[in-house]
Design an enzyme around this catalytic site. Structure first.
Site, PDB file in Angstrom:
ATOM      1  N   GLU A   1       0.845  -1.191   0.000  1.00  0.00           N
ATOM      2  CA  GLU A   1       0.000   0.000   0.000  1.00  0.00           C
ATOM      3  C   GLU A   1       0.878   1.237   0.000  1.00  0.00           C
ATOM      4  O   GLU A   1       2.093   1.165   0.186  1.00  0.00           O
ATOM      5  CB  GLU A   1      -0.974  -0.002   1.186  1.00  0.00           C
ATOM      6  CG  GLU A   1      -2.074  -1.039   1.045  1.00  0.00           C
ATOM      7  CD  GLU A   1      -3.137  -0.946   2.128  1.00  0.00           C
ATOM      8  OE1 GLU A   1      -3.019  -0.072   3.017  1.00  0.00           O
ATOM      9  OE2 GLU A   1      -4.082  -1.742   2.092  1.00  0.00           O
TER      10      GLU A   1
ATOM     11  N   HIS B   1      -8.681  10.479   2.130  1.00  0.00           N
ATOM     12  CA  HIS B   1      -8.342   9.317   1.302  1.00  0.00           C
ATOM     13  C   HIS B   1      -8.487   9.720  -0.161  1.00  0.00           C
ATOM     14  O   HIS B   1      -9.482  10.339  -0.547  1.00  0.00           O
ATOM     15  CB  HIS B   1      -9.274   8.147   1.624  1.00  0.00           C
ATOM     16  CG  HIS B   1      -8.761   6.834   1.125  1.00  0.00           C
ATOM     17  ND1 HIS B   1      -8.763   6.507  -0.211  1.00  0.00           N
ATOM     18  CD2 HIS B   1      -8.235   5.767   1.764  1.00  0.00           C
ATOM     19  CE1 HIS B   1      -8.257   5.302  -0.370  1.00  0.00           C
ATOM     20  NE2 HIS B   1      -7.915   4.833   0.824  1.00  0.00           N
TER      21      HIS B   1
ATOM     22  N   ARG C   1      -0.812   9.587   1.290  1.00  0.00           N
ATOM     23  CA  ARG C   1      -2.184   9.921   0.924  1.00  0.00           C
ATOM     24  C   ARG C   1      -2.434  11.410   0.725  1.00  0.00           C
ATOM     25  O   ARG C   1      -3.202  11.802  -0.153  1.00  0.00           O
ATOM     26  CB  ARG C   1      -3.141   9.356   1.987  1.00  0.00           C
ATOM     27  CG  ARG C   1      -3.297   7.861   1.905  1.00  0.00           C
ATOM     28  CD  ARG C   1      -4.153   7.308   3.021  1.00  0.00           C
ATOM     29  NE  ARG C   1      -4.402   5.885   2.825  1.00  0.00           N
ATOM     30  CZ  ARG C   1      -5.034   5.124   3.692  1.00  0.00           C
ATOM     31  NH1 ARG C   1      -5.472   5.637   4.826  1.00  0.00           N
ATOM     32  NH2 ARG C   1      -5.234   3.838   3.431  1.00  0.00           N
TER      33      ARG C   1
ATOM     34  N   HIS D   1     -11.137  10.735   5.713  1.00  0.00           N
ATOM     35  CA  HIS D   1     -10.968   9.311   5.981  1.00  0.00           C
ATOM     36  C   HIS D   1     -10.574   9.024   7.428  1.00  0.00           C
ATOM     37  O   HIS D   1     -11.047   8.061   8.016  1.00  0.00           O
ATOM     38  CB  HIS D   1      -9.902   8.760   5.035  1.00  0.00           C
ATOM     39  CG  HIS D   1      -9.735   7.274   5.080  1.00  0.00           C
ATOM     40  ND1 HIS D   1     -10.783   6.405   4.854  1.00  0.00           N
ATOM     41  CD2 HIS D   1      -8.643   6.497   5.309  1.00  0.00           C
ATOM     42  CE1 HIS D   1     -10.344   5.153   4.937  1.00  0.00           C
ATOM     43  NE2 HIS D   1      -9.054   5.178   5.237  1.00  0.00           N
TER      44      HIS D   1
ATOM     45  N   ARG E   1      -1.604   9.464   8.849  1.00  0.00           N
ATOM     46  CA  ARG E   1      -1.522   8.031   9.164  1.00  0.00           C
ATOM     47  C   ARG E   1      -1.024   7.221   7.981  1.00  0.00           C
ATOM     48  O   ARG E   1      -1.508   7.360   6.871  1.00  0.00           O
ATOM     49  CB  ARG E   1      -2.888   7.510   9.607  1.00  0.00           C
ATOM     50  CG  ARG E   1      -2.905   6.011   9.866  1.00  0.00           C
ATOM     51  CD  ARG E   1      -4.263   5.551  10.341  1.00  0.00           C
ATOM     52  NE  ARG E   1      -5.322   5.730   9.366  1.00  0.00           N
ATOM     53  CZ  ARG E   1      -5.567   4.893   8.348  1.00  0.00           C
ATOM     54  NH1 ARG E   1      -4.795   3.832   8.159  1.00  0.00           N
ATOM     55  NH2 ARG E   1      -6.569   5.120   7.532  1.00  0.00           N
TER      56      ARG E   1
END
Length: 527
Positions: free
Chosen positions: A112, A228, A274, A331, A366
């Site tokens: 990811e 997100h 992100r 998100h 995060r």
């Protein structure tokens, strides 16, 4: 009044991990405002990050977490979590939690964004949260009671205001109830629903943040909101999350003409952190250009990502066309109720775990698939602490409910708040827009609501009030941080300012709770 040893407000991964790890001689109750499985944890498509592969190491996971968090993280806390991660995953797997493997006893690991190694453990492809929550629910034992559709709306402090000793809640039949306990745990999730575009469950309305703030607990880092990059976007609305694992498997972000938008933006391209991907998509959308996720390189997409495929079909997007229309949406909030690594807040007897808490682990942004991990990690550490302490047990013998004045101010419908937050306190911020939002919010006299009696309000009105409180805290914090870092991007201050801001947190505390019987060093919570 109902009396327990531990009250847990919420039913996500952090709450369930805590409940399962508490000793069986404790009388525990889980209070959740809707169904047990109605929350962000259950919806989590991604996975859990853990350095399990032979080529990986917890230190590399640690470095990736710091890089994604723009080095605003509590480094010691991050390292402790990444070192614990493999043990947590293996413990769940050996206990019977189903994770995807190769059929020969080896876990399958995905990639990811912002990770340097394949380290994402999945369950059911893109149904990791559902499978983990179901597994933890099945393991709950007889000492744990569950009351669903029970909306906690107020925290109760003792007469001296030195510790939290209970909560007030709305029952399904409309009656109010008091629950008392020496340990009250906020595990209520985040506040994504204060924005018009969000991946969050409808329950994520900032309840725990508002509860803690009204009670006088310290909050920090509320300006750091992760957007997100890829939410399905159909007919002018977001319809659900397209997991980052889709890009991890090779999908790329393109325009209708096929231009790859992340080329030349970041070395990791479509797997950049992100906030960078979200800001890039946002720049295109401001110009009226729709961005798509090109999934043509992923074989057997329907079986690999069943949840995403169903989401697309349900909203008229055919995955066979290989292009999924996307926009960014709120998100995850990295800030929240300030705690140590045991989940202890600045108010004795009150704890916070999961997204509602600010442990410092996530920093300014995060890292993907660290949320379920942090919930399990801190939930377990809090269980160890509660299991080993007798603190605060005498406090609930002298329950005192203070009189409060009524205030009946008007709050507009949530949709109005959501759109103003998205437009003014969203992905790209400026002083002008933030000031406009702060002034708009000020007309609703939120400060008067903080000390007002709210027992008479309906759950829907309480929900709305908590959203406005959370929105106000995000806006104020975003105004105060005059730099860009992680999930906080100021167009008028576009660069990181390490000299003044790298480790500085914005602390909000509406009143000073009197010094109580703290069982830990308060300086651990200081900036």
């Amino acid at each position: 009044m109902k009396q327990y040893d531990v009250i847990i407000i919420g039913s996500g991964i952090a709450a369930l991990q805590l409940a399962n790890k508490l000793t069986k001689d404790l009388n525990v109750i889980i209070l959740t405002k809707e169904k047990l499985t109605t929350g962000n944890s259950y919806l989590a498509q991604g996975g859990v990050a853990a350095a399990i592969a032979p080529s990986d190491d917890p230190y590399l996971h640690y470095l990736d977490t710091l890089e994604a968090g723009a080095h605003h993280n509590d480094a010691e806390a991050v390292l402790e979590m990444t070192q614990k991660a493999p043990e947590l995953i293996k413990g769940l797997w050996q206990s019977g939690c189903r994770f995807d493997d190769d059929g020969k006893g080896k876990l399958l690991l995905g990639m990811e964004g912002a990770h340097s190694e394949k380290r994402i453990v999945h369950s059911g492809g893109d149904e990791t949260g559902k499978h983990m929550v179901d597994f933890l629910i099945e393991r709950l034992e007889a000492n744990i009671s569950i009351e669903q559709s029970t909306f906690v709306y107020d925290l109760i402090l003792n007469k001296e205001e030195t510790q939290c000793i209970g909560v007030k809640a709305k029952l399904p039949d409309g009656r109010n109830e008091i629950y008392a306990a020496p340990h009250v745990v906020l595990a209520t999730g985040g506040c994504g629903q204060v924005f018009a575009y969000t991946s969050n469950a409808e329950t994520a309305t900032g309840d725990g943040i508002a509860l803690a703030y009204r009670a006088g607990a310290e909050l920090a880092d509320m300006e750091f909101v992760q957007f997100h990059p890829t939410l399905l976007y159909v007919a002018g609305k977001t319809r659900g999350l397209i997991s980052e694992a889709v890009r991890g498997e090779g999908a790329v972000l393109v325009t209708a003409e096929g231009k790859r938008i992340m080329e030349g933006i970041h070395p990791l391209k479509d797997l950049a952190p992100r906030h960078i991907v979200s800001q890039t998509i946002y720049d295109y959308s401001r110009k009226g250009i729709q961005v798509f996720l090109d999934i043509s390189s992923i074989r057997d997409f329907g079986s690999r990502f069943p949840t995403v495929s169903k989401l697309c079909r349900d909203h008229g997007t055919e995955i066979e066309n290989d292009l999924i229309p996307v926009v960014p949406g709120s998100h995850f909030v990295m800030g929240g109720v300030k705690t140590d690594l045991q989940g202890r807040t600045s108010i004795p007897g009150l704890y916070a775990i999961g997204e509602v808490a600010c442990t410092g682990i996530h920093g300014a942004n995060r890292l993907a698939s660290n949320s379920l991990l942090e919930g399990m990690f801190v939930g377990g550490k809090l269980a160890e602490w509660i299991n080993g302490t007798q603190a605060y047990r005498d406090a609930i013998n002298n329950l005192h409910i203070p009189e409060k004045n009524f205030f009946n101010g008007e709050l507009p419908e949530p949709d109005i708040l959501k759109h103003t937050m998205m437009n003014r306190t969203g992905i790209v911020r400026t002083k002008e827009l933030l000031m406009t939002q702060a002034e708009w919010l000020s007309q609703f006299n939120l400060e008067r609501w903080l000390d007002a009696a709210i027992d008479h309000l309906s759950p829907s009105t309480l929900n709305r009030l908590f959203m406005y409180i959370a929105a106000s805290l995000i806006t104020r914090s975003a105004l105060e941080r005059t730099e860009s870092r992680g999930g906080h991007f100021r167009e008028d201050f576009p660069n990181e300012d390490n000299a003044n801001w790298m480790k500085k947190q914005i602390i909000h505390q509406r009143k000073n709770v009197k010094d109580g019987k703290h069982e830990f060093n308060q300086t651990a919570l200081a900036t």
